[in-house]
Design a protein around this motif. Structure first.
Motif, mmCIF file in Angstrom:
data_model
loop_
_atom_site.group_PDB
_atom_site.id
_atom_site.type_symbol
_atom_site.label_atom_id
_atom_site.label_comp_id
_atom_site.label_asym_id
_atom_site.label_seq_id
_atom_site.Cartn_x
_atom_site.Cartn_y
_atom_site.Cartn_z
ATOM 1 N N VAL A 1 0.887 -0.900 0.445
ATOM 2 C CA VAL A 1 -0.249 0.565 -0.416
ATOM 3 C C VAL A 1 0.777 1.194 -0.123
ATOM 4 N N SER A 2 0.779 2.542 -0.429
ATOM 5 C CA SER A 2 0.969 3.582 -1.066
ATOM 6 C C SER A 2 0.623 4.485 -0.695
ATOM 7 N N LEU A 3 0.787 5.531 0.556
ATOM 8 C CA LEU A 3 0.333 6.076 1.213
ATOM 9 C C LEU A 3 0.980 7.420 0.937
ATOM 10 N N GLY A 4 0.587 8.670 0.928
ATOM 11 C CA GLY A 4 1.108 9.968 0.908
ATOM 12 C C GLY A 4 1.307 10.005 2.569
ATOM 13 N N GLU A 5 1.911 11.708 3.551
ATOM 14 C CA GLU A 5 2.514 11.077 4.617
ATOM 15 C C GLU A 5 1.428 12.076 5.107
ATOM 16 N N LYS A 6 0.644 12.629 4.637
ATOM 17 C CA LYS A 6 -0.577 13.353 4.824
ATOM 18 C C LYS A 6 -1.867 12.098 5.805
ATOM 19 N N LYS A 7 -1.771 11.160 4.688
ATOM 20 C CA LYS A 7 -2.905 10.072 5.405
ATOM 21 C C LYS A 7 -1.874 8.895 6.583
ATOM 22 N N SER A 8 -0.661 8.769 5.881
ATOM 23 C CA SER A 8 -0.489 7.526 7.174
ATOM 24 C C SER A 8 -0.545 8.123 8.912
ATOM 25 N N LEU A 9 -0.314 9.977 8.440
ATOM 26 C CA LEU A 9 0.052 10.166 9.849
ATOM 27 C C LEU A 9 -1.962 10.964 10.330
ATOM 28 N N ALA A 10 -2.494 10.579 9.360
ATOM 29 C CA ALA A 10 -4.044 10.711 9.804
ATOM 30 C C ALA A 10 -4.511 9.213 10.133
ATOM 31 N N ASN A 11 -4.280 8.301 9.802
ATOM 32 C CA ASN A 11 -4.493 7.024 9.951
ATOM 33 C C ASN A 11 -3.154 6.575 11.479
ATOM 34 N N CYS A 12 -2.708 7.328 11.729
ATOM 35 C CA CYS A 12 -1.569 7.469 12.991
ATOM 36 C C CYS A 12 -2.731 7.316 14.012
ATOM 37 N N ALA A 13 -3.337 8.628 13.695
ATOM 38 C CA ALA A 13 -3.662 9.803 14.844
ATOM 39 C C ALA A 13 -5.444 9.086 14.935
ATOM 40 N N LYS A 14 -5.734 8.527 14.030
ATOM 41 C CA LYS A 14 -7.818 7.671 13.736
ATOM 42 C C LYS A 14 -7.605 7.046 14.800
ATOM 43 N N SER A 15 -6.315 5.984 13.918
ATOM 44 C CA SER A 15 -6.551 4.271 14.321
ATOM 45 C C SER A 15 -4.916 4.008 14.673
ATOM 46 N N HIS A 16 -4.572 4.139 16.078
ATOM 47 C CA HIS A 16 -3.362 3.889 15.409
ATOM 48 C C HIS A 16 -2.493 2.186 15.576
ATOM 49 N N THR A 17 -3.695 2.016 16.738
ATOM 50 C CA THR A 17 -3.435 -0.149 16.508
ATOM 51 C C THR A 17 -4.319 -1.014 14.921
ATOM 52 N N GLU A 18 -5.166 0.023 14.708
ATOM 53 C CA GLU A 18 -5.439 -1.303 13.233
ATOM 54 C C GLU A 18 -4.392 -0.737 12.198
ATOM 55 N N TYR A 19 -3.739 0.265 12.155
ATOM 56 C CA TYR A 19 -2.823 0.836 11.085
ATOM 57 C C TYR A 19 -1.680 -0.260 11.768
ATOM 58 N N VAL A 20 -0.633 -0.213 13.007
ATOM 59 C CA VAL A 20 -0.296 -1.319 13.398
ATOM 60 C C VAL A 20 -0.591 -2.640 12.995
ATOM 61 N N LEU A 21 -1.689 -3.085 13.625
ATOM 62 C CA LEU A 21 -2.033 -4.918 12.788
ATOM 63 C C LEU A 21 -2.125 -4.446 11.105
ATOM 64 N N HIS A 22 -2.537 -3.643 10.720
ATOM 65 C CA HIS A 22 -2.162 -3.519 9.335
ATOM 66 C C HIS A 22 -0.804 -3.747 8.643
ATOM 67 N N ASN A 23 -0.298 -3.258 9.130
ATOM 68 C CA ASN A 23 0.963 -3.002 8.878
ATOM 69 C C ASN A 23 1.983 -3.845 8.995
ATOM 70 N N GLN A 24 1.388 -4.885 9.986
ATOM 71 C CA GLN A 24 2.183 -6.431 10.333
ATOM 72 C C GLN A 24 1.740 -7.351 9.180
ATOM 73 N N ARG A 25 0.265 -7.245 8.533
ATOM 74 C CA ARG A 25 0.360 -7.952 7.600
ATOM 75 C C ARG A 25 0.621 -7.927 5.604
ATOM 76 N N ARG A 26 1.229 -6.399 5.927
ATOM 77 C CA ARG A 26 1.522 -6.851 4.063
ATOM 78 C C ARG A 26 2.183 -4.664 4.229
ATOM 79 N N PHE A 27 2.773 -4.890 3.614
ATOM 80 C CA PHE A 27 3.826 -3.920 3.330
ATOM 81 C C PHE A 27 2.963 -2.375 3.492
ATOM 82 N N THR A 28 3.273 -1.221 4.112
ATOM 83 C CA THR A 28 3.047 0.102 3.609
ATOM 84 C C THR A 28 4.799 1.091 2.622
ATOM 85 N N ARG A 29 4.193 1.809 2.102
ATOM 86 C CA ARG A 29 5.080 2.570 1.490
ATOM 87 C C ARG A 29 4.901 4.017 1.779
#
Length: 90
Positions: free
Chosen positions: A21-49
C-alpha cells in the motif's frame, strides 16, 4: 492494478502478504492519529510505503519516526544533502 485502501477491519481481514500500500505522509499521519492500533495491525500483514507530500518540492523532509513506529516498512525521504536532515540512526 491500482486500488484504494479499504477501511481497516476489511483491509486487515483481506490482507495478502505480497501487496504493498502506498500512502502520502498526510494520509499515514491521519491513520496514526485516527486508529493507531489498527494501522499497526494492518502494517503487520502487508507492506506500507509512505512518500513525501507533493508540496515538498524544496526537498524538505518530514519526520519518519512516527511512520516507523506505526510499522510502515518503507518511508521515502528527500535526501538531497547531509545538512537537510539530522537523521543519523545507522
Amino acid at each position: 492494478e491500482s486500488k484504494h485502501m479499504k477501511p481497516f477491519p476489511e483491509a486487515i481481514a483481506s490482507a495478502k502478504g505480497y501487496e504493498c500500500v502506498s500512502l502520502g505522509e498526510k494520509k499515514s499521519l491521519a491513520n496514526c492519529a485516527k486508529s493507531h492500533t489498527e494501522y499497526v495491525l494492518h502494517n503487520q500483514r502487508r507492506f506500507t510505503r509512505v512518500y513525501p507530500a507533493g508540496h515538498r518540492f524544496d526537498s524538505s523532509n518530514y519526520h519518519p519516526q512516527v511512520h516507523w513506529d506505526a510499522g510502515c516498512q518503507i518511508v521515502a525521504l528527500n535526501w538531497q544533502s547531509s545538512t537537510t536532515y539530522e537523521l543519523r540512526l545507522n
